[in-house]
Design a protein around this motif. Structure first.
Motif, PDB file in Angstrom:
ATOM      1  N   THR A 156     -12.532  24.864  26.459  1.00  0.00           N
ATOM      2  CA  THR A 156     -11.379  25.356  25.684  1.00  0.00           C
ATOM      3  C   THR A 156     -10.738  26.604  26.280  1.00  0.00           C
ATOM      4  OG1 THR A 156     -12.471  26.845  24.079  1.00  0.00           O
ATOM      5  CG2 THR A 156     -12.473  24.478  23.578  1.00  0.00           C
ATOM      6  N   GLY A 180      -9.566  20.053  24.188  1.00  0.00           N
ATOM      7  CA  GLY A 180      -9.021  19.174  23.171  1.00  0.00           C
ATOM      8  C   GLY A 180      -7.507  19.170  23.192  1.00  0.00           C
ATOM      9  N   ASP A 183      -6.006  21.358  20.386  1.00  0.00           N
ATOM     10  CA  ASP A 183      -6.546  22.717  20.300  1.00  0.00           C
ATOM     11  C   ASP A 183      -5.491  23.637  19.679  1.00  0.00           C
ATOM     12  OD1 ASP A 183      -7.405  25.387  20.861  1.00  0.00           O
ATOM     13  OD2 ASP A 183      -8.609  24.656  22.531  1.00  0.00           O
ATOM     14  N   THR A 228     -12.016  11.813  17.033  1.00  0.00           N
ATOM     15  CA  THR A 228     -11.692  12.134  18.422  1.00  0.00           C
ATOM     16  C   THR A 228     -12.287  11.083  19.346  1.00  0.00           C
ATOM     17  OG1 THR A 228     -13.690  13.445  18.809  1.00  0.00           O
ATOM     18  CG2 THR A 228     -11.778  14.611  17.909  1.00  0.00           C
ATOM     19  N   VAL A 249     -10.537  15.733  25.479  1.00  0.00           N
ATOM     20  CA  VAL A 249     -10.978  15.351  24.134  1.00  0.00           C
ATOM     21  C   VAL A 249      -9.726  15.025  23.321  1.00  0.00           C
ATOM     22  CG1 VAL A 249     -12.329  15.989  22.110  1.00  0.00           C
ATOM     23  CG2 VAL A 249     -12.960  16.878  24.368  1.00  0.00           C
ATOM     24  N   GLY A 252      -9.028  16.458  19.904  1.00  0.00           N
ATOM     25  CA  GLY A 252     -10.065  17.468  19.728  1.00  0.00           C
ATOM     26  C   GLY A 252      -9.479  18.847  19.549  1.00  0.00           C
ATOM     27  N   ASN A 271     -15.737  16.864  18.753  1.00  0.00           N
ATOM     28  CA  ASN A 271     -16.196  15.588  19.296  1.00  0.00           C
ATOM     29  C   ASN A 271     -17.714  15.550  19.386  1.00  0.00           C
ATOM     30  OD1 ASN A 271     -17.068  13.963  21.966  1.00  0.00           O
ATOM     31  ND2 ASN A 271     -15.387  12.946  20.894  1.00  0.00           N
TER      32      ASN A 271
END
Length: 380
Positions: A156, A180, A183, A228, A249, A252, A271
């Motif tokens: 991330t 993700g 995010d 996800t 992801v 995600g 996830n």
């Protein structure tokens, strides 16, 4: 909402205070703390790999330990994992952190040497991963400490304009990135001076001379309730047999795949089809530093300390060096043809024009009072 403000507003939600022994070293007159986990079978005669697991903004070493859950993997696979603490629960990765602020790169470098002295870690196998701000920090280490870090993974986190501008990799570098697409904190597509995932990975694909197309793998949706799925993109083989690897992801959030802890309570979907920490270790253990021995120099001044930026370059290249004098700077194309040179550089800080260079890969030879070093330069 600005990234820092959003995290600060949610800080109390993720305030873990777990019981763990904290060690301290002094760096630049500042006490810096960290937690060490040695495998249960550790003995003083071991020479084991080292993994840094670096916390996100407003987190700390204890919460990163709980989030990444590396300790049982370290016990099984026999490596040392270290959770360092940033100053004020943050790492110096945003804005332009290179002329002022906390010397976090220097802290990690000094910590590697301290850990080698204490535990005789394998200096060929030192790795860094991190969550969010810790992922940004791991990218800084890939750029600025690649003589000591063998590979990195970011969960991330991403790169910033400043991280890229001052990036000085001296060899092909392995990169693993989890992110993700939904995010809410570090946008998948980027925002402001924060790179989107595609832009960050494109930098490393180009620098590593990777194939233009990825090998794509869809993971089975074993946990449909998490809303996800995971798509794996691999660019390999690149120069030096390294890989740029991305776990996308889909839908995600700002979360660590495989751990049910929702980052600060605002992270979004988690996830559970893959276990990020297991994948990170499987990725790391493929790589060792080239031409590094298991010893620590008695004095840092023995090291050449180059900084070459921006890389990729698009006009003027800046070369800085400490502790030695520059004598000659030469830029050649891959065939060895000289395309630019500076025969009378300033001793410690000089520039080289690349304005007339066609886009592509070049070799920069820096001749000093003691030796020569060659760096790979990408011209846009």
């Amino acid at each position: 909402m600005h990234l820092r403000n959003l995290l600060a507003a949610s800080a109390l939600v993720f305030n873990l205070n777990l019981s763990a022994q904290t060690d301290t070293i002094m760096h630049n007159g500042i006490p810096r703390t960290y937690i060490v986990h040695k495998p249960s079978s550790f003995s003083p005669g071991d020479t084991l790999p080292l993994v840094f697991s670096i916390h996100g903004l407003v987190m700390n070493a204890q919460s990163q330990s709980a989030l990444s859950e590396f300790n049982p993997i370290a016990d099984r696979e026999r490596f040392i994992v270290v959770y360092p603490n940033g100053i004020s629960n943050s790492w110096n990765t945003f804005g332009t952190p290179y002329n002022s602020g906390v010397d976090d790169v220097g802290f990690i470098s000094a910590l590697i040497e301290t850990l080698h002295q204490q535990y005789h870690i394998d200096l060929n196998r030192v790795y860094s991963c991190g969550m969010s701000n810790g992922g940004f920090m791991s990218y800084r280490l890939a750029c600025e400490l690649n003589d000591k870090i063998a590979a990195i993974a970011s969960v991330t986190g991403s790169m910033t304009d400043s991280i890229e501008y001052y990036c000085t990799p001296s060899r092909p570098f392995p990169i693993l990135h989890f992110h993700g697409t939904a995010d809410p904190i570090v946008s998948y597509t980027g925002a402001g001076n924060i790179h989107g995932v595609e832009k960050a990975l494109r930098y490393w694909r180009q620098y590593n001379n990777c194939p233009s197309d990825s090998v794509k793998t869809e993971f089975p949706d074993t946990e449909p309730g998490d809303q996800t799925t995971v798509t794996r993109h691999s660019w390999a083989p690149c120069d030096g047999q390294v890989e740029v690897l991305h776990y996308r992801v889909n839908n995600g959030g700002h979360t660590w795949p495989g751990n049910t802890e929702n980052f600060l309570g605002v992270g979004g979907n988690i996830n559970l089809d893959v276990m990020a920490s297991e994948i990170i270790w499987e990725f790391f253990k493929q790589y060792t530093l080239p031409e590094i021995t298991n010893s620590v120099p008695a004095n840092d001044l023995e090291h050449e300390q180059f900084r070459i930026y921006p890389n990729p370059a698009d006009g003027m290249l800046t070369i800085e060096i400490q502790n030695q004098d520059l004598k000659k700077i030469t830029l050649t194309d891959i065939s060895g043809k000289v395309v630019s040179e500076n025969l009378s550089p300033q001793p410690h800080f000089t520039t080289l024009s690349v304005e007339t260079c066609a886009p592509g890969m070049y070799l920069l030879n820096c001749e000093t009072s003691e030796a020569s070093r060659v760096f790979k330069i990408l011209v846009r």
